[in-house]
Design a protein around this motif. Structure first.
Motif, PDB file in Angstrom:
ATOM      1  N   UNK A  13       1.300  -1.006   8.079  1.00  0.00           N
ATOM      2  CA  UNK A  13       1.135  -1.439   6.696  1.00  0.00           C
ATOM      3  C   UNK A  13       2.463  -1.673   5.977  1.00  0.00           C
ATOM      4  N   UNK A  32       0.851  -1.195   0.000  1.00  0.00           N
ATOM      5  CA  UNK A  32       0.000   0.000   0.000  1.00  0.00           C
ATOM      6  C   UNK A  32       0.881   1.237   0.000  1.00  0.00           C
ATOM      7  N   UNK A  48      -9.385  11.877  10.369  1.00  0.00           N
ATOM      8  CA  UNK A  48      -9.362  13.036  11.268  1.00  0.00           C
ATOM      9  C   UNK A  48     -10.462  14.035  10.903  1.00  0.00           C
ATOM     10  N   UNK A  70      -2.126   5.861   2.409  1.00  0.00           N
ATOM     11  CA  UNK A  70      -2.151   5.928   3.872  1.00  0.00           C
ATOM     12  C   UNK A  70      -2.486   7.345   4.313  1.00  0.00           C
ATOM     13  N   UNK A  71      -1.866   8.345   3.673  1.00  0.00           N
ATOM     14  CA  UNK A  71      -2.107   9.740   4.040  1.00  0.00           C
ATOM     15  C   UNK A  71      -3.560  10.115   3.797  1.00  0.00           C
ATOM     16  N   UNK A 120       2.249   5.211   0.243  1.00  0.00           N
ATOM     17  CA  UNK A 120       2.215   6.260   1.271  1.00  0.00           C
ATOM     18  C   UNK A 120       1.057   7.215   1.049  1.00  0.00           C
ATOM     19  N   UNK A 121       0.774   7.551  -0.232  1.00  0.00           N
ATOM     20  CA  UNK A 121      -0.311   8.495  -0.539  1.00  0.00           C
ATOM     21  C   UNK A 121      -1.659   7.950  -0.078  1.00  0.00           C
ATOM     22  N   UNK A 154       5.894  11.709   0.349  1.00  0.00           N
ATOM     23  CA  UNK A 154       4.692  11.881   1.175  1.00  0.00           C
ATOM     24  C   UNK A 154       5.064  11.847   2.652  1.00  0.00           C
ATOM     25  N   UNK A 212      -2.080   9.535  12.844  1.00  0.00           N
ATOM     26  CA  UNK A 212      -2.831   8.443  12.198  1.00  0.00           C
ATOM     27  C   UNK A 212      -2.005   7.881  11.045  1.00  0.00           C
ATOM     28  N   UNK A 213      -1.360   8.776  10.312  1.00  0.00           N
ATOM     29  CA  UNK A 213      -0.503   8.357   9.191  1.00  0.00           C
ATOM     30  C   UNK A 213       0.652   7.484   9.681  1.00  0.00           C
ATOM     31  N   UNK A 233      -5.695   8.705   6.475  1.00  0.00           N
ATOM     32  CA  UNK A 233      -5.461   9.411   7.741  1.00  0.00           C
ATOM     33  C   UNK A 233      -6.231  10.732   7.756  1.00  0.00           C
ATOM     34  N   UNK A 234      -6.177  11.477   6.642  1.00  0.00           N
ATOM     35  CA  UNK A 234      -6.874  12.764   6.563  1.00  0.00           C
ATOM     36  C   UNK A 234      -8.379  12.575   6.684  1.00  0.00           C
ATOM     37  N   UNK A 283     -13.574  15.442  13.209  1.00  0.00           N
ATOM     38  CA  UNK A 283     -13.712  16.864  13.516  1.00  0.00           C
ATOM     39  C   UNK A 283     -15.041  17.428  13.009  1.00  0.00           C
TER      40      UNK A 283
END
Lengths: 129, 219
Positions: free
Chosen positions: B134, A4, A17, A9-10, A6-7, B72, B126-127, A13-14, A21
């Motif tokens: 992962x 998977x 959150x 995962x980011x 990194x993009x 990233x 979280x990241x 994550x966004x 909120x």
């Protein structure tokens, strides 16, 4: 299985959150504006002014001496038998941090010493920003 | 609850600050002693020039080969670290408490910036958490303590955000906010969070070894 990226995962994550909120700001919105402590020197409110019902508060706290809050200070000493009723706090305490600290000194410190009133940010500044 | 808060924000705060400061000095002293015992040549080839060159290079976003390979993670990491340091130090409510206690104040962040910074910290955590789960090469290096540490960092920020929004149970949440902040501060010297004050030494060590021993760059 493809690793998977990194993009991805980011992104996840966004979303997590932001979802959390976006649910929160609805709290405490449905209150009518109560009477508040106010001073014309406050031109920019970091927190909404604290609700304060003057007579009810003083009945409940059994405060009869006006000068307990509306004091007159000269040469670093509180003057006996004089009060500053009718003056704005900012006339002596200026503006910004010193003025805020003066209010907190009257309200929060008394609450802390007597253990009888709120002392946390959100328990006086009860209307969310 | 008021008594618990007053105790947590008073004596307990001093305890955590003292544990933090003494812990940092102790760690530094122990490392200096350990290096003298086990890796004596370090003191001979440590070079201010190569150390600062490496530290400077690694402080520039995308300044190193490794960062360019992981863009990233680099962006998330720089944004996270800026926010995790700036928000607590320059939050208006924190500066106000310091001013009321000691009469000293400094510049503060606009509320909107502090709010955005808090979200950056939480999203970053979280990241990092997901990344540890992962990515196989990171998972291999991750133990329970690493995940727990991410949660510990998240707690003061999540409870601060909660209190800012006047969420339910704000009294308990504020107590948790203060306690978790103190736990985090006290944990810094004794966990991987020690990179907060050790990074110049690690980076300086690598920079010196690469610069004055191998005559190569370390970025």
């Amino acid at each position: 299985m493809k690793p998977i990226r990194a993009k991805t995962i980011l992104g996840a994550a966004l979303v997590a959150v932001l979802a959390l909120v976006s649910l929160t700001p609805a709290w405490g919105r449905d209150q009518a504006p109560p009477p508040v402590v106010s001073d014309s020197a406050f031109d920019h409110h970091r927190r909404r002014a604290a609700p304060f019902a003057h007579d009810e508060h003083n009945d409940l706290a059994a405060i009869e001496d006006c000068a307990l809050c509306h004091h007159v200070v000269e040469n670093g000493r509180v003057k006996e038998d004089e009060d500053s009723v009718g003056m704005e706090c900012s006339e002596c305490h200026g503006s910004g941090l010193p003025l805020i600290a003066a209010y907190h000194g009257r309200c929060k410190e008394c609450h802390q010493e007597t253990g009888l009133g709120p002392i946390l940010c959100a328990t006086c500044h009860t209307v969310p920003r | 609850m008021t008594k618990a808060y007053v105790f947590a924000a008073g004596p307990l705060l001093w305890v955590s600050v003292i544990v933090f400061a003494a812990g940092c000095l102790l760690r530094l002293g122990r490392l200096a002693w350990l290096a003298r015992k086990k890796d004596r040549p370090v003191y001979a080839y440590m070079s201010a020039h190569y150390a600062l060159r490496s530290i400077g290079r690694w402080l520039v976003p995308m300044g190193t080969e490794s960062m360019r390979k992981h863009p990233v993670t680099t962006v998330v990491s720089f944004a996270f670290h800026a926010a995790v340091v700036l928000v607590p130090l320059f939050l208006f409510a924190h500066v106000l408490l310091f001013y009321e206690a000691f009469g000293i104040s400094w510049w503060t962040l606009p509320e909107e910036a502090a709010y955005a910074g808090t979200l950056v910290v939480l999203a970053g955590l979280v990241y990092f958490f997901a990344r540890r789960l992962i990515r196989p090469e990171v998972r291999y290096l991750s133990g329970p303590a690493d995940f727990a540490l991410l949660v510990l960092v998240a707690l003061p920020f999540a409870t601060g955000l909660w209190a800012f929004h006047h969420g339910p149970g704000v009294r308990v949440v504020m107590l948790l906010h203060v306690l978790s902040g103190e736990a985090l501060l006290a944990a810094i010297p004794f966990t991987k969070l020690s990179h907060m004050f050790l990074f110049p030494f690690l980076r300086g060590y690598m920079g010196s070894e690469f610069g004055s021993v191998r005559h190569a760059r370390d970025w």
